[in-house]
Design a protein around this motif. Structure first.
Motif, PDB file in Angstrom:
ATOM      1  N   TYR A 140      47.324  44.766  40.199  1.00 47.47           N
ATOM      2  CA  TYR A 140      47.097  45.904  41.089  1.00 47.47           C
ATOM      3  C   TYR A 140      48.206  46.938  40.979  1.00 47.47           C
ATOM      4  N   LEU A 141      49.434  46.491  40.768  1.00 50.64           N
ATOM      5  CA  LEU A 141      50.586  47.380  40.662  1.00 50.64           C
ATOM      6  C   LEU A 141      51.177  47.253  39.260  1.00 50.64           C
ATOM      7  N   TYR A 142      51.276  48.368  38.566  1.00 51.52           N
ATOM      8  CA  TYR A 142      51.756  48.369  37.178  1.00 51.52           C
ATOM      9  C   TYR A 142      53.266  48.533  37.112  1.00 51.52           C
ATOM     10  N   VAL A 143      53.894  47.788  36.193  1.00 52.06           N
ATOM     11  CA  VAL A 143      55.277  48.031  35.793  1.00 52.06           C
ATOM     12  C   VAL A 143      55.315  48.010  34.269  1.00 52.06           C
ATOM     13  N   THR A 144      56.273  48.693  33.691  1.00 50.30           N
ATOM     14  CA  THR A 144      56.296  48.845  32.244  1.00 50.30           C
ATOM     15  C   THR A 144      56.454  47.505  31.523  1.00 50.30           C
ATOM     16  N   ALA A 145      56.998  46.517  32.219  1.00 49.35           N
ATOM     17  CA  ALA A 145      57.107  45.188  31.615  1.00 49.35           C
ATOM     18  C   ALA A 145      55.744  44.589  31.290  1.00 49.35           C
ATOM     19  N   ASP A 146      54.676  45.128  31.881  1.00 48.28           N
ATOM     20  CA  ASP A 146      53.323  44.639  31.598  1.00 48.28           C
ATOM     21  C   ASP A 146      52.874  45.012  30.182  1.00 48.28           C
ATOM     22  N   GLY A 147      53.502  46.031  29.605  1.00 50.36           N
ATOM     23  CA  GLY A 147      53.084  46.507  28.293  1.00 50.36           C
ATOM     24  C   GLY A 147      52.482  47.896  28.380  1.00 50.36           C
ATOM     25  N   ALA A 148      51.640  48.225  27.418  1.00 51.07           N
ATOM     26  CA  ALA A 148      51.096  49.573  27.319  1.00 51.07           C
ATOM     27  C   ALA A 148      50.063  49.888  28.386  1.00 51.07           C
ATOM     28  N   GLN A 149      49.547  48.868  29.035  1.00 50.96           N
ATOM     29  CA  GLN A 149      48.519  49.085  30.058  1.00 50.96           C
ATOM     30  C   GLN A 149      48.657  48.011  31.130  1.00 50.96           C
ATOM     31  N   PRO A 150      48.015  48.216  32.285  1.00 46.76           N
ATOM     32  CA  PRO A 150      48.063  47.194  33.335  1.00 46.76           C
ATOM     33  C   PRO A 150      47.373  45.899  32.903  1.00 46.76           C
ATOM     34  N   ARG A 151      47.656  44.852  33.626  1.00 43.83           N
ATOM     35  CA  ARG A 151      46.980  43.585  33.393  1.00 43.83           C
ATOM     36  C   ARG A 151      45.531  43.685  33.844  1.00 43.83           C
ATOM     37  N   TYR A 152      44.683  42.947  33.194  1.00 40.97           N
ATOM     38  CA  TYR A 152      43.287  42.914  33.597  1.00 40.97           C
ATOM     39  C   TYR A 152      43.151  42.185  34.933  1.00 40.97           C
ATOM     40  N   PRO A 153      42.235  42.632  35.800  1.00 42.95           N
ATOM     41  CA  PRO A 153      42.053  41.944  37.081  1.00 42.95           C
ATOM     42  C   PRO A 153      41.504  40.542  36.865  1.00 42.95           C
ATOM     43  N   PRO A 154      41.683  39.653  37.838  1.00 40.34           N
ATOM     44  CA  PRO A 154      41.284  38.265  37.655  1.00 40.34           C
ATOM     45  C   PRO A 154      39.782  38.031  37.673  1.00 40.34           C
ATOM     46  N   ALA A 155      39.013  39.029  38.045  1.00 36.92           N
ATOM     47  CA  ALA A 155      37.558  38.871  38.083  1.00 36.92           C
ATOM     48  C   ALA A 155      36.910  40.234  37.900  1.00 36.92           C
ATOM     49  N   GLY A 156      35.640  40.224  37.552  1.00 38.65           N
ATOM     50  CA  GLY A 156      34.904  41.468  37.448  1.00 38.65           C
ATOM     51  C   GLY A 156      34.490  41.834  36.047  1.00 38.65           C
ATOM     52  N   GLY A 157      34.902  41.067  35.060  1.00 44.09           N
ATOM     53  CA  GLY A 157      34.444  41.315  33.699  1.00 44.09           C
ATOM     54  C   GLY A 157      35.053  42.530  33.032  1.00 44.09           C
ATOM     55  N   ILE A 158      36.208  42.991  33.520  1.00 43.81           N
ATOM     56  CA  ILE A 158      36.879  44.138  32.907  1.00 43.81           C
ATOM     57  C   ILE A 158      37.807  43.600  31.833  1.00 43.81           C
ATOM     58  N   ASP A 159      37.468  43.868  30.547  1.00 41.90           N
ATOM     59  CA  ASP A 159      38.261  43.269  29.478  1.00 41.90           C
ATOM     60  C   ASP A 159      38.453  44.176  28.267  1.00 41.90           C
ATOM     61  N   THR A 160      38.205  45.474  28.446  1.00 36.22           N
ATOM     62  CA  THR A 160      38.528  46.441  27.402  1.00 36.22           C
ATOM     63  C   THR A 160      39.364  47.553  28.019  1.00 36.22           C
TER      64      THR A 160
END
Length: 402
Positions: free
Chosen positions: A244-264
């Motif tokens: 839900y909250l992005y930090v640069t340590a996550d990489g180039a983009q935020p982490r995918y949410p744990p549910a909902g089928g968002i994977d691109t």
């Protein structure tokens, strides 16, 4: 159409998290995976222990008795509110029906506000010693536990999360500090059967929904001494907070949410309201509006505070996300111009009275410099209630060292 490999793995991983959590396994989340770490048998829960413990309550009581600020002003704000009225009549319903944005509102506002009133009265009793406030808190909780059976319509999960976040705060103070509550078991049954089954599975919606639902699940589990439920909720909470909250340590983009089928990446950008440039502290809902973002940040802080009380402090792993999120949003709330790279240069402000808990934990306890958050927090004191699930946090958490 067959689900993508990542989608299938993520779904399986989410189920594994829930199953292992019930077996006493703790998790360390990285990207969209979790590494189980076996730990010793869990200790008993600390009570009262949802958002506030006894030492924190005693600190507040002492500050008000000494007529110190900002607690005295915050106490006056609370006692002057409609939530502290001893003439309040509870308005329980068997079926609470809440549509989108509470339309229709068949018991939604009544439920949320009766829960806030029960919590307000519990605080008022603890601070003043006047048993009339404890009796009113009990009357509100008893009226609902005797009546409610379910929540319906599209906003039912969120409504259950909001009200379910507040009820345990009141119940913990009354059961474990006041003590004289004949219908306490019935109230516990209400939490166990009406609220917990709805919130603990989580949801695919915007992050603030699931974070509020996990806050409710964590608080209810503490009140019920339900270790399996608590561990399951904390495991899901950690995944959602990290996405839900992005930090640069996550990489180039935020982490995918744990549910909902968002994977691109394209799906992720759409989920993040079209935002494709990511900076420290950005939220999944920043470009939606700051109000909903505030709901999510607040729920994260509440769960972190409860986890600290319960001996599994989540602040160390969350501190960078929380401090950057608060700093970014309060900077714009304080008047800094929004750059074109964030939400096209236009945001909808309205963060709300949600900074005290995290500011106290991060700045006062951990010594983290938070200039933007401090400016915002001091200017908004006393922070009152958002009439949903946040209430009186200048009173309860401002400068609270316990």
């Amino acid at each position: 159409m067959h689900p993508s490999p990542r989608r299938s793995l993520l779904a399986a991983g989410t189920v594994l998290v829930a199953l292992l959590a019930t077996a006493g396994v703790r998790f360390v989340a990285h990207a969209d995976t979790v590494a189980p770490v076996r730990v010793a048998a869990a200790a008993a829960f600390s009570h009262p222990g949802v958002l506030l413990n006894r030492a924190q309550l005693d600190f507040v009581k002492g500050r008000v008795a000494a007529k110190a600020q900002p607690w005295t002003a915050a106490y006056g704000q609370m006692m002057a509110s409609r939530y502290a009225s001893l003439s309040r009549t509870p308005k329980p319903r068997a079926i609470v029906e809440c549509g989108s944005y509470s339309n229709p509102d068949n018991g939604c506002t009544d439920e949320r506000e009766d829960a806030i009133a029960a919590y307000t009265d519990a605080l008022a009793w603890y601070i003043t010693g006047d048993t009339a406030y404890a009796a009113k808190s009990i009357a509100l909780m008893d009226a609902w536990s005797a009546t409610i059976r379910s929540h319906t319509n599209s906003n039912a999960p969120l409504q259950t999360g909001w009200a379910g976040s507040v009820w345990p705060r009141a119940a913990e103070i009354i059961k474990h500090a006041y003590g004289n509550w004949p219908n306490q078991a019935r109230f516990a049954t209400m939490l166990r059967t009406v609220y917990l089954p709805v919130v603990i599975p989580g949801i695919h919606s915007n992050g603030n929904w699931e974070l509020s639902m996990m806050e409710a699940a964590v608080g209810i589990a503490v009140h019920l001494d339900d270790r399996a439920g608590y561990d399951r909720a904390i495991a899901r909470f950690r995944l959602r907070a990290a996405s839900y909250l992005y930090v640069t340590a996550d990489g180039a983009q935020p982490r995918y949410p744990p549910a909902g089928g968002i994977d691109t990446r394209a799906e992720l950008i759409s989920y993040w309201q079209g935002q494709s440039t990511f900076v420290d502290g950005l939220s999944q809902e920043t470009c939606r509006d700051f109000t909903h973002t505030g709901y999510g940040i607040s729920a994260i802080a509440h769960v972190a505070e409860t986890s600290r009380i319960q001996g599994g402090d989540r602040y160390p792993e969350l501190q960078d996300r929380l401090r950057h999120a608060l700093g970014l949003h309060t900077k714009f709330e304080n008047g800094t111009a929004v750059p074109a790279s964030i939400c096209g240069g236009t945001v909808t402000k309205g963060l709300g009275p949600i900074t005290e808990v995290a500011f106290n934990a991060l700045h006062n306890r951990l010594g983290i410099a938070m200039a933007n958050t401090e400016t915002y927090t001091l200017a908004k004191r006393p922070q009152g209630s958002n009439n949903l699930f946040v209430a009186w946090e200048t009173l309860t958490h401002a400068g609270n060292p316990a």
